[in-house]
Motif scaffolding. Sequence first.
Motif, PDB file in Angstrom:
ATOM      1  N   PRO A 113       0.884  -1.220  -0.144  1.00 14.06           N
ATOM      2  CA  PRO A 113      -0.164   0.023   0.009  1.00 14.06           C
ATOM      3  C   PRO A 113       0.932   1.304  -0.038  1.00 14.06           C
ATOM      4  O   PRO A 113       1.964   1.496   0.535  1.00 14.06           O
ATOM      5  CB  PRO A 113      -0.843  -0.046   1.244  1.00 14.06           C
ATOM      6  CG  PRO A 113      -0.188  -0.977   2.012  1.00 14.06           C
ATOM      7  CD  PRO A 113       0.757  -1.957   1.460  1.00 14.06           C
ATOM      8  N   THR A 114       0.248   2.305  -0.739  1.00 15.95           N
ATOM      9  CA  THR A 114       0.971   3.441  -0.686  1.00 15.95           C
ATOM     10  C   THR A 114       0.586   4.417   0.569  1.00 15.95           C
ATOM     11  O   THR A 114      -0.359   4.354   1.064  1.00 15.95           O
ATOM     12  CB  THR A 114       0.515   4.497  -1.980  1.00 15.95           C
ATOM     13  OG1 THR A 114       1.097   3.593  -3.144  1.00 15.95           O
ATOM     14  CG2 THR A 114       1.317   5.831  -1.911  1.00 15.95           C
ATOM     15  N   ILE A 115       1.701   5.123   1.059  1.00 18.13           N
ATOM     16  CA  ILE A 115       1.577   6.079   1.942  1.00 18.13           C
ATOM     17  C   ILE A 115       1.672   7.339   1.591  1.00 18.13           C
ATOM     18  O   ILE A 115       2.723   7.697   0.795  1.00 18.13           O
ATOM     19  CB  ILE A 115       2.860   5.743   3.132  1.00 18.13           C
ATOM     20  CG1 ILE A 115       2.400   4.429   3.983  1.00 18.13           C
ATOM     21  CG2 ILE A 115       2.500   6.856   4.224  1.00 18.13           C
ATOM     22  CD1 ILE A 115       3.536   4.115   4.956  1.00 18.13           C
ATOM     23  N   GLU A 116       0.550   8.173   1.841  1.00 23.15           N
ATOM     24  CA  GLU A 116       0.683   9.495   1.468  1.00 23.15           C
ATOM     25  C   GLU A 116       1.116  10.571   2.832  1.00 23.15           C
ATOM     26  O   GLU A 116       0.335  10.358   3.844  1.00 23.15           O
ATOM     27  CB  GLU A 116      -0.658  10.085   0.953  1.00 23.15           C
ATOM     28  CG  GLU A 116      -1.007   9.336  -0.548  1.00 23.15           C
ATOM     29  CD  GLU A 116      -0.708  10.219  -1.639  1.00 23.15           C
ATOM     30  OE1 GLU A 116      -0.131  11.744  -1.424  1.00 23.15           O
ATOM     31  OE2 GLU A 116      -0.997   9.832  -2.904  1.00 23.15           O
ATOM     32  N   SER A 117       1.967  11.549   2.428  1.00 22.92           N
ATOM     33  CA  SER A 117       2.328  12.277   3.640  1.00 22.92           C
ATOM     34  C   SER A 117       2.325  13.611   3.481  1.00 22.92           C
ATOM     35  O   SER A 117       2.704  13.807   2.108  1.00 22.92           O
ATOM     36  CB  SER A 117       3.531  11.612   4.472  1.00 22.92           C
ATOM     37  OG  SER A 117       4.496  11.600   3.266  1.00 22.92           O
ATOM     38  N   ARG A 118       2.643  14.751   4.196  1.00 27.39           N
ATOM     39  CA  ARG A 118       2.888  15.819   3.951  1.00 27.39           C
ATOM     40  C   ARG A 118       4.561  16.485   4.544  1.00 27.39           C
ATOM     41  O   ARG A 118       4.892  15.787   5.512  1.00 27.39           O
ATOM     42  CB  ARG A 118       1.861  16.928   4.861  1.00 27.39           C
ATOM     43  CG  ARG A 118       0.284  16.634   4.544  1.00 27.39           C
ATOM     44  CD  ARG A 118       0.093  16.857   2.945  1.00 27.39           C
ATOM     45  NE  ARG A 118       0.334  18.236   2.496  1.00 27.39           N
ATOM     46  CZ  ARG A 118       0.115  18.485   1.328  1.00 27.39           C
ATOM     47  NH1 ARG A 118      -0.397  17.896   0.451  1.00 27.39           N
ATOM     48  NH2 ARG A 118       0.086  20.116   1.151  1.00 27.39           N
ATOM     49  N   ARG A 119       4.833  17.271   3.739  1.00 32.22           N
ATOM     50  CA  ARG A 119       6.367  17.734   4.204  1.00 32.22           C
ATOM     51  C   ARG A 119       6.052  18.074   5.633  1.00 32.22           C
ATOM     52  O   ARG A 119       5.613  19.052   6.028  1.00 32.22           O
ATOM     53  CB  ARG A 119       6.668  18.724   3.345  1.00 32.22           C
ATOM     54  CG  ARG A 119       8.369  19.249   3.559  1.00 32.22           C
ATOM     55  CD  ARG A 119       8.471  20.269   2.426  1.00 32.22           C
ATOM     56  NE  ARG A 119       9.991  20.553   2.546  1.00 32.22           N
ATOM     57  CZ  ARG A 119      10.700  21.381   1.783  1.00 32.22           C
ATOM     58  NH1 ARG A 119       9.868  21.681   0.521  1.00 32.22           N
ATOM     59  NH2 ARG A 119      11.722  21.586   1.936  1.00 32.22           N
ATOM     60  N   GLY A 120       7.137  17.772   6.339  1.00 33.32           N
ATOM     61  CA  GLY A 120       7.486  17.992   7.849  1.00 33.32           C
ATOM     62  C   GLY A 120       6.556  17.411   8.782  1.00 33.32           C
ATOM     63  O   GLY A 120       6.743  17.842   9.965  1.00 33.32           O
TER      64      GLY A 120
END
Length: 542
Positions: A113-120
Amino acid sequence: MREPYDDRSGRARTVTRRRALGIGGALGLVAAGGLSASAALARRTPFTGAELRSAVPLPPAFQVPLPLPSVLAPVSTSGGVDRYEITQREATVEILPGVRTPLWTYEGSFPGPTIESRRGRPVTVTHRNDLPVPTVVHLHGGRTPAGSDGYPTDLVLPEGWPDAVHVTRTGPGGPGHVMHDPRAVVTRLSRDYTFPLDQRPTLLWYHDHRMDFTAPAVWRGLAGLHVVRDDAEDSLGLPAGRRELPLMIVDRAFAADGGLDYPALDPTSRERPGVREPYLAGVLGDVILVNGAPWPVHEIDAARYRLRVLNASNARHYELEAITDDGHRLDLVQIGADQGLLAAPVVHRFLPIAPAERYDVVVDFSGVPVGGRVRVVNRLGSGRTRDVMAFRVAREATDDSRIPRVLSTDLPTWRRSDAVRVRDLSFRTGRMHGGHGWLIGGLPFDPARSDVTTGLGDVEVWRLIADVHHPVHLHLVGFRVLSRRDRPPLPRDAGLKDTVSLRPGESVEIITRFDGYRGRYLFHCHNAEHEDMGMMANLEIV
């Protein structure tokens, strides 16, 4: 079998069976002559290994729909940290139509599965190991503290595995050579990996990194995607939503029982590392998979699409080209590299991509008529490995996306004069523990030895030189390519990278700043078979 690009003619060249069988002799030449043999190899057709032939009927190209990896939901978002849980387990999956294939997986799927994240915004992933062997997880391209970087001896043990795992058997010459790592941090059943993600938005990927056994583990399915985003990139107006497609490209071969074929010396991946002699230079498959599907097809709008391409193959190199059925070649507009957006777009007609490299490209399908087809082909392939996937234009559509002339302004501006030292590092074949190995600076990997020590914040120039084709990857840091063969870098070298493809006999200069964290990291060849057979070294940041 078709092998990598010929620098002199710009054409791919065919390797005959006789020449493939001569690989052993070429390796012997390099072992005997060292880097002085590199020039001779540079005048030969490059090779990356031998190809396995599947023993089951293979489907026609462009019939199976392109799967899109599922996006993993966090189990918690409290305290400013996104927390995820992934179980590594055996699963049986239909890859070829009507054929069931056992895999090692993250959460039962390939890719994982893909993990989607935000910078910082930090991410913690708890990995549970329900597989029959130890595992290690590395977030490739992540700016990660050493304790979560996935050092090859920081194992997660499965139930019932003996405790004395700090003694690791190495070397394809036999299981009798043992090696001790006093700094290994071993856990049983599960481990928390924490990723601060204080880095430029980009496509990362996670995969197994167990010492000596990375190649068979990734081949069996232990790979997945991780995307980092930020507000600045979101505001650019690039194709997004269903017009942004991750494309993980791999090659595999299938045995008569439907399982994946792999020429391991120890098929259980428990004791003896390495592959059979014909495959010492790398293992190639005869089936091209994209997102886990063979030669898939994807229905699209007549519009721009953002294609986030990862070569997750063990050893196969590709030279990608998008071409219509009537022979019209579409531009591949590169907007990003391994470590995020370029300063400005770069237009390619075809794009070489080595194992572990990522390219972020935009393709404009608006000029293709409804019903038309665009094939993505591998100019280095032959027969079935020439095709990769296809797009079929299904409908007209409005398109308000754009490709800005300025993509980013935050790329590092290191200069050669900033470097506190210059290092020369050779990547070549040699002898290791009584058998064939792949060496850096004449030495095989030893977790107890410090190979390169540098200060936190130091800028360095590294001169890398190869005997045969080696994609070289640095953990923790991104770098810029300064030169190839004492000439300016190629257009595809633009931006910030973490993996650089060295062609046979080629020297490449890179520059980087070792910032972020102190600790023990790695640099290595990302031909996975080379890596498992010694082509890895320690990088200590103090």
